[in-house]
Design an enzyme around this catalytic site. Structure first.
Site, PDB file in Angstrom:
ATOM      1  N   SER A 194       0.842  -1.193   0.000  1.00 33.32           N
ATOM      2  CA  SER A 194       0.000   0.000   0.000  1.00 33.32           C
ATOM      3  C   SER A 194       0.885   1.254   0.000  1.00 33.32           C
ATOM      4  O   SER A 194       1.693   1.417  -0.901  1.00 33.32           O
ATOM      5  CB  SER A 194      -0.956  -0.029   1.201  1.00 33.32           C
ATOM      6  OG  SER A 194      -1.992   0.891   1.036  1.00 33.32           O
ATOM      7  N   ASP A 402      -8.732  -5.954  -4.851  1.00 33.48           N
ATOM      8  CA  ASP A 402      -8.391  -4.792  -4.023  1.00 33.48           C
ATOM      9  C   ASP A 402      -9.447  -3.697  -4.154  1.00 33.48           C
ATOM     10  O   ASP A 402      -9.642  -3.148  -5.240  1.00 33.48           O
ATOM     11  CB  ASP A 402      -7.020  -4.247  -4.441  1.00 33.48           C
ATOM     12  CG  ASP A 402      -6.441  -3.262  -3.429  1.00 33.48           C
ATOM     13  OD1 ASP A 402      -7.239  -2.537  -2.794  1.00 33.48           O
ATOM     14  OD2 ASP A 402      -5.215  -3.214  -3.270  1.00 33.48           O
ATOM     15  N   HIS A 442      -7.082  -5.914  -0.323  1.00 36.93           N
ATOM     16  CA  HIS A 442      -6.004  -4.929  -0.202  1.00 36.93           C
ATOM     17  C   HIS A 442      -4.876  -5.468   0.675  1.00 36.93           C
ATOM     18  O   HIS A 442      -5.029  -5.527   1.893  1.00 36.93           O
ATOM     19  CB  HIS A 442      -6.550  -3.621   0.359  1.00 36.93           C
ATOM     20  CG  HIS A 442      -5.536  -2.509   0.359  1.00 36.93           C
ATOM     21  ND1 HIS A 442      -4.885  -2.108  -0.784  1.00 36.93           N
ATOM     22  CD2 HIS A 442      -5.048  -1.745   1.354  1.00 36.93           C
ATOM     23  CE1 HIS A 442      -4.052  -1.123  -0.488  1.00 36.93           C
ATOM     24  NE2 HIS A 442      -4.126  -0.889   0.805  1.00 36.93           N
TER      25      HIS A 442
END
Ligand SMILES: *[C@@H]1O[C@H](CO)[C@@H](O)[C@H](O)[C@H]1NC(C)=O
Ligand SMILES: *[C@@H]1O[C@H](CO)[C@@H](O)[C@H](O)[C@H]1NC(C)=O
Ligand SMILES: *[C@@H]1O[C@H](CO)[C@@H](O)[C@H](O)[C@H]1NC(C)=O
Ligand SMILES: *[C@@H]1O[C@H](CO)[C@@H](O)[C@H](O)[C@H]1NC(C)=O
Ligand SMILES: *[C@@H]1O[C@H](CO)[C@@H](O)[C@H](O)[C@H]1NC(C)=O
Length: 528
Positions: A194, A402, A442
């Site tokens: 991320s 995601d 994610h």
């Protein structure tokens, strides 16, 4: 190649048994306590908070530093020397740094990254790496808390967040490692997802000498446009009750309908889309029509769904950021009709310096943002030649479910590098490989075979085939590059039983069911 050490190896000799083990533990502990004064002497602009010996079996707790940062609390099964210090990066900023130095050191160094607008030391990743013999470092990224407030009227903190905190942590972390063990590390690694994924690519371009191997997941790169894209969902969906808004029940209907239209495109119906690029979702199939009033969409709502799965365009027609990939299930976040906090913080505390701004984001706001200097945070340079030339490697992955950062943007970057450097995939393969992880949300979780060893919670095994950290070490140290990433799905959270496995393909290849054979067996699939 296995990284995990299951028992403490006696540091002196392996033959003296428990006695030697006790003696070596004692000298290790003393060495650790003595490290503080050495570091105070050697490091500049640094205040050492402590150097603590932590014995195997300790239930280590690190308190939360901010309401948005989780406290760390876990039983550790290896001896280590834990270093905490503060290093200033300017007159108005600095980083908090943790370094974990395991007794059973492999000679390797590793830095972890951060998440969101954090602000929080990634303890679980540090513990994951240190348990595998790495001298591991992580910083608070220049401020405490997963919030943009510290950027307000303090550009130094923003500069730390953009690149400086991570790089400083690496430089200092390597010095600490050398001071403690008395010799330099052998190879240097990075692990992040991320915001951590963006930090990995920032390092790859700006500080190519920092790492020999970079594992970067779901990168938040093209950062400014990502903030615009994330912030725009609130404007598209409106708030609960408005004609544009879809309840979570309606979104559940949409998510199911996406699967109805696209799940079979990979040859097998299992609720997992192997290649969202093949999916051109058509929400109009859910329009109510004349008779139906429930479990269907109005024309307005169908347009909203279309907008959600479309790229963000500038008023001039330029694409700013690609579409959310179909297969995402985001009922809890982007589609909830509440402002996306990171985006709001970005415009409040970085772009406008106006805490009362927002929360509705317009194309004009996005235009203003382009003119603000954010210390190169965008992270979109496709020229990785310095990294290639020194022989470093990048393993990039992104979950195809995601709902926070679209995986379409990862392929977009890979193709950008290909064009910028004028290299075909066969040539990029020498230093940069991108894997699309079907069924991963994610950075982890999801409905598919998402356990790939990118973190402790997503661990399935230690072998390189199914563990990206081991795979990277093997690539760097033995020259054996991964052609796929084996993902594992378990039947339950305790991981007692494997449900199925899948070999995730290297982009631009896609996974296809062969048409016969047990779909839960990897042999029934092929990368084409
Ligand atoms: C570490 O030291 C710095 C500088 O003296 C201080 O600001 C900070 O609060 C200390 N942190 C901890 C966890 O003690
Ligand atoms: C560690 O201690 C905390 C706080 O006392 C406790 O809640 C937690 O369950 C313990 N964890 C382990 C793994 O023992
Ligand atoms: C989507 O997420 C919701 C809420 O977490 C969950 O109930 C639902 O089963 C998910 N749908 C699919 C197709 O995974
Ligand atoms: C990429 O960067 C290298 C090293 O800075 C430079 O020599 C080269 O000209 C750049 N290539 C392109 C296409 O910009
Ligand atoms: C494949 O695995 C799924 C999930 O565990 C299970 O529901 C299904 O029955 C399995 N299919 C076969 C053919 O074994």
């Amino acid at each position: 190649m296995k990284l995990l050490h299951t028992s403490l190896v006696c540091l002196l000799t392996a033959t003296q048994g428990a006695e030697c083990s006790q003696a070596s533990k004692h000298s290790f502990a003393k060495k650790c306590e003595g490290l503080a004064s050495t570091l105070e002497r050697q490091l500049q602009n640094t205040k050492v908070n402590f150097t603590d010996f932590v014995a195997a079996g300790t239930n280590l707790t690190a308190p939360s530093t901010h309401e948005t940062c989780a406290a760390f609390d876990s039983a550790l099964d290896f001896d280590l020397c834990r270093v905490k210090l503060y290093k200033s990066t300017s007159e108005k900023s600095g980083i908090t740094l943790e370094t974990w130095l395991p007794a059973d050191w492999s000679g390797r160094f590793l830095s972890v990254g951060n998440g969101g607008l954090g602000g929080c030391i990634s303890y679980t990743d540090i513990a994951y790496a240190a348990a595998r013999g790495f001298a591991a470092v992580g910083t608070n990224n220049g401020h405490d808390g997963n919030t943009g407030l510290p950027f307000y009227k303090n550009r130094e903190v923003l500069e730390d967040f953009a690149y400086r905190a991570l790089h400083t942590g690496v430089v200092v972390g390597k010095e600490i490692t050398k001071a403690f063990y008395g010799k330099k590390h052998t190879k240097s690694y990075y692990l992040g997802c991320s915001t951590g994924g963006r930090q990995g690519f920032k390092e790859a371009h700006d500080f190519p000498n920092d790492f020999d191997g970079i594992i970067a997941g779901a990168p938040a790169f093209d950062f400014g446009n990502l903030q615009a894209w994330s912030g725009r969902f609130y404007s598209i969906t409106g708030t609960p009750g408005s004609p544009t808004f879809l309840t979570s029940d309606l979104w559940a209907l949409v998510v199911k309908d996406v699967l109805k239209q696209c799940d079979g495109l990979d040859g097998h119906l299992d609720g997992i889309i192997e290649d969202p690029d093949l999916c051109q979702y058509r929400p109009e199939s859910l329009i109510c029509g004349k008779k139906q009033t429930k479990n269907c969409l109005t024309g307005t709502q169908a347009r909203v769904v279309r907008d959600v799965f479309s790229p963000l365009y500038h008023a001039t027609g330029t694409m700013l950021y690609p579409r959310l990939q179909p297969g995402a299930n985001s009922t809890a976040s982007l589609w909830s009709g509440t402002p996306f906090q990171y985006s709001v913080d970005w415009w409040r505390y970085v772009i406008y310096n106006d805490p009362s701004w927002g929360p509705e984001l317009t194309l004009d706001d996005i235009e203003v943002a382009k003119k603000v200097d954010t210390f190169g945070i965008n992270t979109w340079n496709g020229n990785l030649s310095k990294l290639r030339d020194r022989g470093s490697k990048i393993l990039h992955y992104h979950g195809l479910e995601d709902p926070v950062i679209t995986s379409d943007n990862s392929a977009r970057y890979y193709n950008h590098v290909s064009r910028t450097m004028g290299l075909r995939s066969e040539e990029l393969d020498n230093f940069y490989r991108y894997f699309r992880i079907s069924g991963m949300s994610h950075c982890g979780g999801g409905t598919g075979a998402f356990n790939i060893g990118n973190s402790q919670v997503d661990l399935a095994g230690e072998e390189p085939e199914g563990n990206v950290l081991s795979a990277m070490v093997q690539w760097v140290e033995e020259g054996i590059a991964p052609d796929y990433v084996l993902g594992t799905s378990f039947t339950d959270a305790s991981k007692s039983k494997v449900a199925f496995e899948r070999k995730h393909c290297k982009y631009p290849l896609r996974n296809m069911y062969k048409g016969s054979g047990d779909p839960n067996a990897t042999e029934s699939w092929q990368c084409v």
